[in-house]
Design an enzyme around this catalytic site. Structure first.
Site, PDB file in Angstrom:
ATOM      1  CG  ASP A  62      35.808 -10.737  54.880  1.00  0.00           C
ATOM      2  OD1 ASP A  62      34.635 -11.020  55.204  1.00  0.00           O
ATOM      3  OD2 ASP A  62      36.232 -10.842  53.709  1.00  0.00           O
ATOM      4  CE1 TYR A 115      20.598 -10.821  53.828  1.00  0.00           C
ATOM      5  CE2 TYR A 115      18.210 -11.049  53.944  1.00  0.00           C
ATOM      6  CZ  TYR A 115      19.392 -10.583  54.486  1.00  0.00           C
ATOM      7  OH  TYR A 115      19.372  -9.909  55.674  1.00  0.00           O
TER       8      TYR A 115
END
Length: 254
Positions: free
Chosen positions: A66, A163
């Site tokens: 991750d 984002y």
């Protein structure tokens, strides 16, 4: 399709089990590069794609981890070095929209602090973690990095303004890291616009998307292979290009 002899080279592609990442893995491997494919350990596509490509005779290996966790990133890079002995190329592709549908710019309730924290951690700090862990190896190999940014970072619109802000940061950091790692390592980025086959869950309004595509000179959405070819060029070629972000938007819209 451009080609190069990448025998003896080693690449790490984050988010490499689907979309642009997978297309990049396939192109690198087809040209003789050994590729460590990163994705979340719980993603069943990771082992499936490694098995498929290995069966085709390519030198690939799973590199689960991750990018939102520094310990996992360091372990991932260490595993790549242990497996292949070097690292020439890093593709920072892993990212998340954090939403299944676009969020209006004025919806501050949905874009709360937890949402900000998640996207900044994965999309912005994640590539930093990978660069930090890989820097010494890339310098030793006189290698290259390509960051996958987005036209969202250039105010083209996005799944959310959060984002977009993380991708704007990646565009800036591409320039900063080019100075930080040069002259040994070149650092560039691509900024995709519409991706046909991204593998993401976020879905935009089909009619609005079709209208956007109709205004593009190329009249089609970009495919993962389109973006992968430019990544390939920035890794394997482009010896005097660094600190740049190549906008891949089908020519823009009017």
């Amino acid at each position: 399709m451009i080609t190069a002899d990448l025998g003896g080279k080693v690449a790490l592609v984050t988010g490499g089990a689907s979309g642009i990442g997978l297309a990049t893995v396939e192109l690198l491997a087809a040209n003789g590069c050994a590729v460590a494919i990163n994705d979340l350990a719980r993603n069943p596509r990771l082992e499936a794609e490694v098995a498929r490509l290995s069966a085709s005779g390519h030198r690939v290996a799973a590199a689960p981890g991750d990018v939102g966790n520094m310990d996992e990133v360091e372990a991932m890079v260490a595993a790549v070095i242990a497996r292949f002995g070097r690292l020439d190329y890093l593709v920072n592709n892993a990212a998340t929209p954090g939403t299944s549908k676009p969020i209006p710019v004025d919806d501050f309730a949905t874009m709360d602090e937890a949402f900000w924290a998640k996207l900044v951690n994965v999309n912005q700090i994640g590539p930093y973690r990978c660069v930090k862990a890989a820097a010494a190896h890339l310098k030793a190999a006189k290698g290259a990095i390509v960051n996958v940014a987005s036209t969202a970072g250039l105010a083209y619109g996005a799944s959310s303004s959060v984002y977009a802000s993380t991708k704007a940061a990646i565009i800036l950091l591409t320039k900063e890291w080019a100075y930080a790692l040069g002259p040994e390592v070149r650092v560039n980025a691509i900024a995709p616009n519409v991706v046909d086959g991204s593998g993401w869950d976020c879905r935009f309004d089909p009619q609005a998307m079709a209208a956007t595509i109709a205004r593009m000179p190329l009249k089609r959405a970009g495919k993962p292979a389109d973006y992968a070819e430019t990544i390939f060029y920035l890794l394997a070629g482009a010896p005097y290009v660094t600190g740049q972000t190549i906008v891949m938007d089908g020519g823009g819209v009017r």
